[in-house]
Write a protein that holds these residues in place. Structure first.
Motif, PDB file in Angstrom:
ATOM      1  N   THR A 232      96.518 -28.698  58.334  1.00 13.95           N
ATOM      2  CA  THR A 232      96.190 -27.340  58.780  1.00 13.95           C
ATOM      3  C   THR A 232      95.331 -27.464  60.024  1.00 13.95           C
ATOM      4  O   THR A 232      94.352 -28.192  60.014  1.00 13.95           O
ATOM      5  CB  THR A 232      95.389 -26.592  57.704  1.00 13.95           C
ATOM      6  OG1 THR A 232      96.132 -26.613  56.497  1.00 13.95           O
ATOM      7  CG2 THR A 232      95.133 -25.153  58.110  1.00 13.95           C
ATOM      8  N   VAL A 233      95.696 -26.777  61.078  1.00 11.14           N
ATOM      9  CA  VAL A 233      94.928 -26.890  62.321  1.00 11.14           C
ATOM     10  C   VAL A 233      94.401 -25.520  62.743  1.00 11.14           C
ATOM     11  O   VAL A 233      94.990 -24.490  62.416  1.00 11.14           O
ATOM     12  CB  VAL A 233      95.781 -27.501  63.459  1.00 11.14           C
ATOM     13  CG1 VAL A 233      96.188 -28.915  63.127  1.00 11.14           C
ATOM     14  CG2 VAL A 233      97.007 -26.644  63.767  1.00 11.14           C
ATOM     15  N   THR A 234      93.277 -25.528  63.435  1.00 16.40           N
ATOM     16  CA  THR A 234      92.716 -24.278  63.953  1.00 16.40           C
ATOM     17  C   THR A 234      92.211 -24.498  65.378  1.00 16.40           C
ATOM     18  O   THR A 234      91.030 -24.335  65.645  1.00 16.40           O
ATOM     19  CB  THR A 234      91.529 -23.798  63.085  1.00 16.40           C
ATOM     20  OG1 THR A 234      90.636 -24.910  62.904  1.00 16.40           O
ATOM     21  CG2 THR A 234      91.966 -23.303  61.742  1.00 16.40           C
ATOM     22  N   PRO A 235      93.108 -24.882  66.288  1.00 20.52           N
ATOM     23  CA  PRO A 235      92.659 -25.102  67.665  1.00 20.52           C
ATOM     24  C   PRO A 235      92.404 -23.771  68.365  1.00 20.52           C
ATOM     25  O   PRO A 235      92.797 -22.721  67.851  1.00 20.52           O
ATOM     26  CB  PRO A 235      93.853 -25.816  68.295  1.00 20.52           C
ATOM     27  CG  PRO A 235      95.024 -25.255  67.567  1.00 20.52           C
ATOM     28  CD  PRO A 235      94.559 -25.033  66.147  1.00 20.52           C
ATOM     29  N   LYS A 236      91.786 -23.836  69.506  1.00 15.70           N
ATOM     30  CA  LYS A 236      91.597 -22.618  70.288  1.00 15.70           C
ATOM     31  C   LYS A 236      92.920 -22.237  70.956  1.00 15.70           C
ATOM     32  O   LYS A 236      93.198 -21.058  71.154  1.00 15.70           O
ATOM     33  CB  LYS A 236      90.488 -22.826  71.308  1.00 15.70           C
ATOM     34  CG  LYS A 236      89.134 -23.123  70.614  1.00 15.70           C
ATOM     35  CD  LYS A 236      87.955 -22.912  71.542  1.00 15.70           C
ATOM     36  CE  LYS A 236      86.630 -22.979  70.800  1.00 15.70           C
ATOM     37  NZ  LYS A 236      86.160 -24.361  70.551  1.00 15.70           N
ATOM     38  N   ILE A 237      93.707 -23.240  71.334  1.00 13.41           N
ATOM     39  CA  ILE A 237      95.020 -22.963  71.936  1.00 13.41           C
ATOM     40  C   ILE A 237      96.081 -23.844  71.272  1.00 13.41           C
ATOM     41  O   ILE A 237      95.876 -25.047  71.081  1.00 13.41           O
ATOM     42  CB  ILE A 237      95.015 -23.250  73.456  1.00 13.41           C
ATOM     43  CG1 ILE A 237      93.911 -22.418  74.150  1.00 13.41           C
ATOM     44  CG2 ILE A 237      96.380 -22.927  74.064  1.00 13.41           C
ATOM     45  CD1 ILE A 237      93.823 -22.624  75.644  1.00 13.41           C
ATOM     46  N   TYR A 238      97.203 -23.237  70.916  1.00 14.48           N
ATOM     47  CA  TYR A 238      98.301 -23.971  70.277  1.00 14.48           C
ATOM     48  C   TYR A 238      99.589 -23.685  71.037  1.00 14.48           C
ATOM     49  O   TYR A 238     100.014 -22.532  71.134  1.00 14.48           O
ATOM     50  CB  TYR A 238      98.438 -23.513  68.823  1.00 14.48           C
ATOM     51  CG  TYR A 238      99.378 -24.352  67.989  1.00 14.48           C
ATOM     52  CD1 TYR A 238      98.936 -25.516  67.379  1.00 14.48           C
ATOM     53  CD2 TYR A 238     100.718 -23.979  67.812  1.00 14.48           C
ATOM     54  CE1 TYR A 238      99.788 -26.294  66.601  1.00 14.48           C
ATOM     55  CE2 TYR A 238     101.577 -24.754  67.036  1.00 14.48           C
ATOM     56  CZ  TYR A 238     101.105 -25.913  66.433  1.00 14.48           C
ATOM     57  OH  TYR A 238     101.950 -26.674  65.664  1.00 14.48           O
ATOM     58  N   PHE A 239     100.187 -24.712  71.600  1.00 14.18           N
ATOM     59  CA  PHE A 239     101.495 -24.574  72.234  1.00 14.18           C
ATOM     60  C   PHE A 239     102.556 -24.990  71.225  1.00 14.18           C
ATOM     61  O   PHE A 239     102.527 -26.118  70.730  1.00 14.18           O
ATOM     62  CB  PHE A 239     101.613 -25.512  73.440  1.00 14.18           C
ATOM     63  CG  PHE A 239     100.772 -25.132  74.626  1.00 14.18           C
ATOM     64  CD1 PHE A 239     101.273 -24.305  75.628  1.00 14.18           C
ATOM     65  CD2 PHE A 239      99.470 -25.629  74.765  1.00 14.18           C
ATOM     66  CE1 PHE A 239     100.501 -23.968  76.737  1.00 14.18           C
ATOM     67  CE2 PHE A 239      98.692 -25.291  75.868  1.00 14.18           C
ATOM     68  CZ  PHE A 239      99.213 -24.462  76.859  1.00 14.18           C
ATOM     69  N   ALA A 240     103.473 -24.082  70.922  1.00 12.24           N
ATOM     70  CA  ALA A 240     104.589 -24.425  70.023  1.00 12.24           C
ATOM     71  C   ALA A 240     105.840 -24.522  70.893  1.00 12.24           C
ATOM     72  O   ALA A 240     106.341 -23.511  71.379  1.00 12.24           O
ATOM     73  CB  ALA A 240     104.747 -23.356  68.954  1.00 12.24           C
ATOM     74  N   ILE A 241     106.310 -25.731  71.108  1.00 20.60           N
ATOM     75  CA  ILE A 241     107.407 -25.940  72.053  1.00 20.60           C
ATOM     76  C   ILE A 241     108.646 -26.448  71.319  1.00 20.60           C
ATOM     77  O   ILE A 241     108.602 -27.490  70.670  1.00 20.60           O
ATOM     78  CB  ILE A 241     106.976 -26.931  73.156  1.00 20.60           C
ATOM     79  CG1 ILE A 241     105.744 -26.361  73.882  1.00 20.60           C
ATOM     80  CG2 ILE A 241     108.123 -27.184  74.135  1.00 20.60           C
ATOM     81  CD1 ILE A 241     105.118 -27.294  74.889  1.00 20.60           C
ATOM     82  N   GLY A 242     109.709 -25.681  71.397  1.00 23.00           N
ATOM     83  CA  GLY A 242     110.933 -26.067  70.691  1.00 23.00           C
ATOM     84  C   GLY A 242     110.764 -26.028  69.182  1.00 23.00           C
ATOM     85  O   GLY A 242     111.436 -26.737  68.444  1.00 23.00           O
ATOM     86  N   ILE A 243     109.819 -25.200  68.729  1.00 22.61           N
ATOM     87  CA  ILE A 243     109.560 -25.056  67.291  1.00 22.61           C
ATOM     88  C   ILE A 243     110.088 -23.696  66.851  1.00 22.61           C
ATOM     89  O   ILE A 243     109.727 -22.672  67.448  1.00 22.61           O
ATOM     90  CB  ILE A 243     108.047 -25.178  66.999  1.00 22.61           C
ATOM     91  CG1 ILE A 243     107.601 -26.635  67.205  1.00 22.61           C
ATOM     92  CG2 ILE A 243     107.718 -24.703  65.586  1.00 22.61           C
ATOM     93  CD1 ILE A 243     106.119 -26.859  67.021  1.00 22.61           C
TER      94      ILE A 243
END
Lengths: 343, 275
Positions: free
Chosen positions: A268-279
């Motif tokens: 489980t992640v809680t970053p400030k920015i999350y790039f979801a690429i090809g997901i």
């Protein structure tokens, strides 16, 4: 079982290398809210070898009472020894609610304790609440691989126990001026009665990827097409100083190792920015990243579920968009180019 | 000669399960029933230990009659014998009641052939709890070893097992007396395609099936729904955040707009110059 005899909220205080682990501090924050709602004390249970000073930390983070077992027999975590201490302490002081971090230690310990106390245990909880009058803990969690959320109750047994996922609850800011009670407890077991021994602990911190602590994550999925295609994610992450995440499909295809996997069976992640690429945005993935501060999705398929769960979406070819971002970033961040006059 | 019992479960494949958008319930019929993937690793590890030290592998499951299929899958992997407990009395069991029922079955198997080692998968993909394995170990009063990622040695003569147990940031080497229970990570092994003779044997294989009446000294109040302290009070679909802003225009325009958004968070990036 007389439910009235049970009172107070407890948190198992897991520690590593002389500090309480973050999830236990988060649970003190969550436990404080439950205890206040019920008007009962919040206690920490601390077990280890030379761990007494950590009791003060737990008080600063919200505990009213800390029960301490400080004994060389607890030098290493072993289910057998820790379980006996926890059970003895529960039988003596009778908590109504008992929370553990959903870590390898917390889950292992809670499962064993619940069996011996013949009480209910809810795994991997992500939401907690309590009914003020009945004291019934409402522990909610993703079930069926994240396809549904379920609220679990334990009506007739005490303590009501749950393991709670790291990073979903919030720790309080430590308050140096808080005071609390430290209660010494004593172990009654002997080393020769224990059947397990930890011979060696190997820390692989350097090689272990801690994406759960990253501020910025670039995650890739099936849409990248191949192991070679996935290299785009590594290059982009390196350019902007981000950590690399992945969907289960990308991990199962062997493009990247399991420690990078975000989601139900990953991290489980809680970053400030999350790039979801090809997901594409399978629910199992979403439960692992939906608490990110800013979610940006790039996907060729305009109908991909990820677009329902992002803050900004680009329908397009990652192999076209991402290289453009990689060029734009250094120039922009280093101040060569200004965008939209807002910067 | 080791006798290893792997505890397994047939589960719906949660990867392909569909939600009914009208009722917000799961359409379980949409998902094929499969052997819980973590359990396949448990059976494979048992088979590897049998090949290494000699002995036999039994598998045990609790479930409705169609779960026989999951046992056949284990025979394909190389299990010798399959046991199944199947009875309405077991229905609705949570992890506490499940570990009780399985323990009663293990005690019956023990009378047929003493057990040296029990292996479970790390968790099931429908329940996701990982609690049944440790529960069984407690009930049998044998050491539970969770998160096992490597079995170094199982020494029946000297009565110990040596394993690597996975931690968040590494692993620990643990020695335990035998018998004990492992619950295994999937990285412990790879499950190869089944050899043809195993497949032929599996196709015809009939497991030993017990009802609750076949088990000894069973306290029925500890079984099924009645014996389960936890209840599911409510289920609901995970919250869907409303979709965000879809960026418009040519790729270059989209990238420009995204940069505007991201540069507000400039301090988060440690940018490396490209080239």
């Amino acid at each position: 079982m007389n439910l009235e005899e049970y009172r107070g909220v407890w948190v198992f205080l897991e520690h590593k290398e002389g500090s309480i682990v973050p999830v236990s501090l988060e649970l003190l924050g969550a436990g404080r809210a439950l205890a206040d709602k019920r008007g009962v004390p919040l206690a920490g249970l601390l077990i280890g070898d030379q761990v007494r000073p950590l009791a003060q930390t737990a008080i600063q983070y919200g505990a009213d009472i800390v029960y301490v077992y400080d004994d060389p027999i607890f030098h290493d975590y072993r289910t057998e020894s820790y379980m006996k201490a926890v059970i003895a302490c529960c039988e003596k002081h009778k908590p109504e609610i008992f929370l553990y971090g959903a870590t390898s230690t917390g889950k292992d310990l809670a499962s064993a304790v619940a069996t011996d106390l013949a009480t209910g245990l809810t795994a991997d909880t992500t939401m907690l609440d309590v009914d003020v009058d009945t004291g019934l803990l409402q522990a909610s969690r993703p079930a069926f691989g994240g396809n549904i959320m379920a609220t679990i109750l334990c009506k007739k047994h005490r303590p009501q126990m749950a393991t709670v996922r790291p990073k979903v609850m919030k720790a309080l800011d430590p308050d140096q001026s808080r005071s609390g009670e430290i209660v010494e407890e004593h172990a009654t077991m002997r080393e020769e009665d224990l059947r397990t021994k930890v011979l060696k602990i190997v820390r692989e911190a350097k090689n272990t990827i801690r994406i759960d602590e990253a501020d910025v994550i670039v995650a890739g999925g099936k849409g990248l097409g191949s192991k070679e295609g996935f290299q785009l994610i590594h290059r982009f992450a390196e350019t902007i100083g981000a950590s690399v995440g992945a969907s289960r499909d990308a991990v199962e295809a062997g493009w990247i190792d399991h420690p990078h996997q975000v989601g139900q069976t990953g991290v489980t992640v809680t970053p400030k920015i999350y790039f979801a690429i090809g997901i594409s945005g399978a629910i199992q993935h979403l439960v692992g990243m939906q608490n990110a501060g800013l979610i940006i999705a790039i996907n060729k398929d305009p109908h991909a579920a990820i677009f329902q769960h992002c803050h900004y979406g680009i329908v397009g070819d990652a192999f076209e968009i991402v290289p453009m971002l990689m060029e734009a970033f250094p120039k922009a961040v280093l101040g060569e180019v200004q965008y939209g006059g807002k910067v | 000669m080791l006798h290893i019992v792997a505890c397994i479960k047939q589960v719906p494949d949660t990867k392909v399960i569909k939600m009914n958008p009208k009722t917000n319930t799961m359409d379980r019929s949409s998902a094929p029933a499969i052997l819980n993937p973590y359990d396949a690793h448990a059976v494979e590890e048992a088979v590897r230990l049998k090949q290494r030290y000699g002995g036999s592998v039994s598998v045990l499951t609790m479930g409705p009659p169609p779960a026989v299929k999951a046992i056949r899958k284990c025979v394909e992997i190389g299990a010798d014998e399959g046991y199944m407990i199947s009875d309405r009395a077991f229905a609705g069991a949570d992890t506490l009641a499940t570990s009780y029922a399985l323990t009663k079955a293990l005690q019956k198997i023990e009378k047929i052939q003493p057990i040296d080692l029990i292996i479970c998968g790390k968790m099931t993909i429908d329940g996701d709890t990982g609690q049944v394995g440790p529960g069984i170990a407690r009930r049998l009063d044998i050491p539970p070893l969770t998160n096992v990622k490597k079995v170094v040695e199982v020494n029946k003569e000297k009565g110990y097992a040596l394993i690597h147990r996975k931690l968040e940031d590494g692993y620990e080497v643990v020695q335990s007396s035998l018998p004990c229970l492992f619950s295994v990570e999937k990285e412990i092994n790879e499950v190869p395609y089944a050899p043809l003779p195993n497949m032929l044997k599996a196709a015809r294989y009939q497991p030993i099936i017990w009802s609750v009446d076949d088990l000894d000294d069973v306290d029925r109040t500890q079984l099924g729904l009645k014996g389960s302290p936890t209840i599911v009070a409510k289920v609901w679909p995970p919250e869907k955040p409303k979709g965000g802003e879809m960026l418009e225009g040519s790729p270059a325009e989209q990238v420009d707009r995204l940069m505007e958004v991201l540069l507000a968070k400039k301090e988060l990036f440690r940018v490396k110059e490209v080239r």
